[in-house]
Design an enzyme around this catalytic site. Structure first.
Site, mmCIF file in Angstrom:
data_model
loop_
_atom_site.group_PDB
_atom_site.id
_atom_site.type_symbol
_atom_site.label_atom_id
_atom_site.label_comp_id
_atom_site.label_asym_id
_atom_site.label_seq_id
_atom_site.Cartn_x
_atom_site.Cartn_y
_atom_site.Cartn_z
ATOM 1 N N LYS A 178 4.429 -15.229 4.632
ATOM 2 C CA LYS A 178 4.703 -16.101 3.488
ATOM 3 C C LYS A 178 6.215 -16.255 3.416
ATOM 4 O O LYS A 178 6.869 -15.828 2.450
ATOM 5 C CB LYS A 178 4.101 -15.465 2.214
ATOM 6 C CG LYS A 178 4.107 -16.346 0.992
ATOM 7 C CD LYS A 178 3.124 -17.503 1.048
ATOM 8 C CE LYS A 178 3.318 -18.412 -0.160
ATOM 9 N NZ LYS A 178 2.550 -19.678 -0.071
ATOM 10 N N ASP A 201 -1.677 -18.420 2.904
ATOM 11 C CA ASP A 201 -2.582 -19.319 2.161
ATOM 12 C C ASP A 201 -3.183 -20.365 3.098
ATOM 13 O O ASP A 201 -4.379 -20.671 3.028
ATOM 14 C CB ASP A 201 -1.868 -19.960 0.959
ATOM 15 C CG ASP A 201 -0.491 -20.524 1.280
ATOM 16 O OD1 ASP A 201 0.035 -20.245 2.378
ATOM 17 O OD2 ASP A 201 0.058 -21.262 0.439
ATOM 18 N N ASP A 231 -11.452 -9.693 4.993
ATOM 19 C CA ASP A 231 -12.719 -9.860 4.265
ATOM 20 C C ASP A 231 -13.242 -11.283 4.469
ATOM 21 O O ASP A 231 -14.439 -11.499 4.667
ATOM 22 C CB ASP A 231 -12.555 -9.573 2.768
ATOM 23 C CG ASP A 231 -12.895 -8.117 2.427
ATOM 24 O OD1 ASP A 231 -12.849 -7.260 3.334
ATOM 25 O OD2 ASP A 231 -13.223 -7.841 1.246
ATOM 26 N N ASP A 261 -5.620 -7.117 4.533
ATOM 27 C CA ASP A 261 -6.799 -6.694 3.774
ATOM 28 C C ASP A 261 -7.585 -7.923 3.321
ATOM 29 O O ASP A 261 -8.805 -7.996 3.479
ATOM 30 C CB ASP A 261 -6.347 -5.873 2.559
ATOM 31 C CG ASP A 261 -7.522 -5.416 1.722
ATOM 32 O OD1 ASP A 261 -8.500 -4.913 2.305
ATOM 33 O OD2 ASP A 261 -7.470 -5.578 0.486
ATOM 34 N N TYR A 313 0.807 -1.216 0.000
ATOM 35 C CA TYR A 313 0.000 0.000 0.000
ATOM 36 C C TYR A 313 0.847 1.276 0.000
ATOM 37 O O TYR A 313 0.313 2.367 -0.120
ATOM 38 C CB TYR A 313 -0.925 0.017 1.228
ATOM 39 C CG TYR A 313 -2.165 -0.826 1.070
ATOM 40 C CD1 TYR A 313 -2.070 -2.208 1.002
ATOM 41 C CD2 TYR A 313 -3.432 -0.243 0.998
ATOM 42 C CE1 TYR A 313 -3.201 -2.993 0.860
ATOM 43 C CE2 TYR A 313 -4.567 -1.022 0.855
ATOM 44 C CZ TYR A 313 -4.453 -2.387 0.789
ATOM 45 O OH TYR A 313 -5.580 -3.153 0.649
HETATM 46 C C1 IPM Z 1 -10.275 -1.825 3.596
HETATM 47 C C2 IPM Z 1 -10.593 -1.442 2.182
HETATM 48 C C3 IPM Z 1 -9.528 -0.481 1.705
HETATM 49 C C4 IPM Z 1 -8.206 -1.222 1.734
HETATM 50 C C5 IPM Z 1 -9.789 0.121 0.315
HETATM 51 C C6 IPM Z 1 -11.158 0.758 0.232
HETATM 52 C C7 IPM Z 1 -8.723 1.094 -0.082
HETATM 53 O O1 IPM Z 1 -10.698 -2.549 1.380
HETATM 54 O O2 IPM Z 1 -10.311 -0.949 4.473
HETATM 55 O O3 IPM Z 1 -9.993 -3.003 3.843
HETATM 56 O O4 IPM Z 1 -7.831 -1.885 0.771
HETATM 57 O O5 IPM Z 1 -7.537 -1.132 2.767
HETATM 58 MN MN MN Z 2 -10.415 -4.414 2.402
#
Ligand code: IPM
Ligand code: MN
Length: 357
Positions: A190, A223, A251, A247, A138
């Protein structure tokens, strides 16, 4: 007389302002019950402001936001703005400029919440991911050559500084110690392929681990972690990882805790101002219908209060949320809750008020 906290509120785009309103409703009620005050100040950063003014974030924003005790964010992302502009210009810029170097994401399955994993319940899913939030892929290092030609070269480098990695790891050990659940911290990396970056991470991790003999220092490849999240989520207590892996795995974490309707996070600078947000995005198609689930924003509000030191208020909100998920909501999905956005906020307030201190 309790304390007064100055909170910067960024409702943002899509359903952001609606869920933020419910979050504020609940934390204001908690402030009244637990004897402190919230002094709120609104900021209009987001897609609409950008479309009107051409400015994503005024240069004064960071200094302005730094004056507050915390920032409460709804969501950033507008259907009429090219993807990337607002995310980079607001969310990522604030993470960098405010040095919000930890992204704290609890993954907890609340009672009554439908879990996509077979035979897993709230007793199996309760861990926290500490994601490094200012470096890695990032950081924006790299570049492009011969763009648009057959010879195009795109390089995107992962930046890992000893200082950046170590401070994140230290935060994770401290957090794990304070949480005092399984006292186990897993480094997610990793090391078998990314032998420069994760060698640094691994050395820093085991060096800091020596200062925490009470914490079991554990390692898993990223992984494999995605596999264990599905198969054995009960193995995890606290996980620390880099920005990109964090990130991705959070999710997946959000899905096993019932989805984006409930997942909250904190962008934390332990010595400065921190920013709390529901992690689900702006969901513009549900905007203005009073059907989006506000629980993620309510949980983000509770995290913010906990961070400010109002841990009793935070715990009461979490208990109320568990009653709402366990006894009231039919589903966590927008439009399927059996209640409107504002009703879910009202219910949470009602149960929170009933909780014995
Ligand atoms: C998160 C989101 C952000 C990220 C995006 C919106 C830039 O996915 O906060 O996880 O990738 O960090
Ligand atoms: Mn995210």
């Amino acid at each position: 007389m309790g304390k007064t906290y100055n909170i910067a509120v960024i409702g943002g785009d899509g359903t952001g302002p609606e869920v933020v309103a419910e979050g504020l409703k609940v934390i204001n009620a908690a402030a009244e019950k637990f004897g402190f005050k919230l002094n709120l100040q609104d900021y209009d950063f987001g897609g609409d402001r950008y479309l009107k003014t051409g400015e994503v974030l005024p240069d004064s924003a960071t200094n302005e936001l730094k004056k507050h005790d915390a920032i409460f964010l709804g969501a950033i992302g507008h259907p009429d703005v090219k993807p990337g502009i607002l995310e980079k210009g607001i969310l990522l810029r604030l993470r960098f400029e405010l040095d919000l170097y930890v992204n704290l994401r609890p993954v907890k399955l609340y009672p009554g919440v439908e879990c996509p994993l077979k035979d897993k319940g709230p007793e199996h899913i309760d861990f926290v991911v500490v994601r490094e939030n200012t470096e890695g892929l990032y950081a924006g290092a790299g570049g492009v050559l011969k763009k648009g030609t057959q010879d195009e070269i795109a390089v995107q480098e992962s930046i890992n500084t000893r200082k950046g990695v170590e401070r994140c790891i230290r935060y994770a050990f401290e957090y794990c110690k304070k949480r005092n659940k399984e006292n186990k911290l897993t480094l997610c990396g990793k090391t078998n392929v990314l032998t420069f970056a994760f060698d640094l991470w691994e050395r820093a991790f085991y060096e800091v681990a020596r200062e925490y003999p009470q914490i079991k220092a554990d390692y898993a490849h990223v992984d494999a972690i995605t596999m264990w999240f599905v198969k054995n989520p009960e193995w995890f207590d606290v996980i620390v990882t880099d920005n990109m892996f964090g990130d991705i795995i959070t999710d997946l974490g959000a899905m096993i805790q019932g989805g984006m309707g409930i997942a909250a996070g904190g962008n934390i600078n332990p010595t400065g101002v921190s920013m709390f947000e529901p992690i689900g995005g702006s969901a513009p198609k549900y905007k203005g219908q009073n059907i989006i689930n506000p629980l993620a924003a309510i949980c983000a509000g509770a995290m913010m209060l906990d961070h400010l030191g109002e841990s009793k208020a935070a715990a009461a909100i979490e208990k109320a949320v568990m009653i709402v998920t366990g006894q009231k909501l039919k589903s966590l999905a927008a439009g399927k809750m059996g209640y409107s956005t504002t009703e879910v906020g009202d219910l949470t307030v009602k149960y929170m008020q009933d909780i014995k201190e």
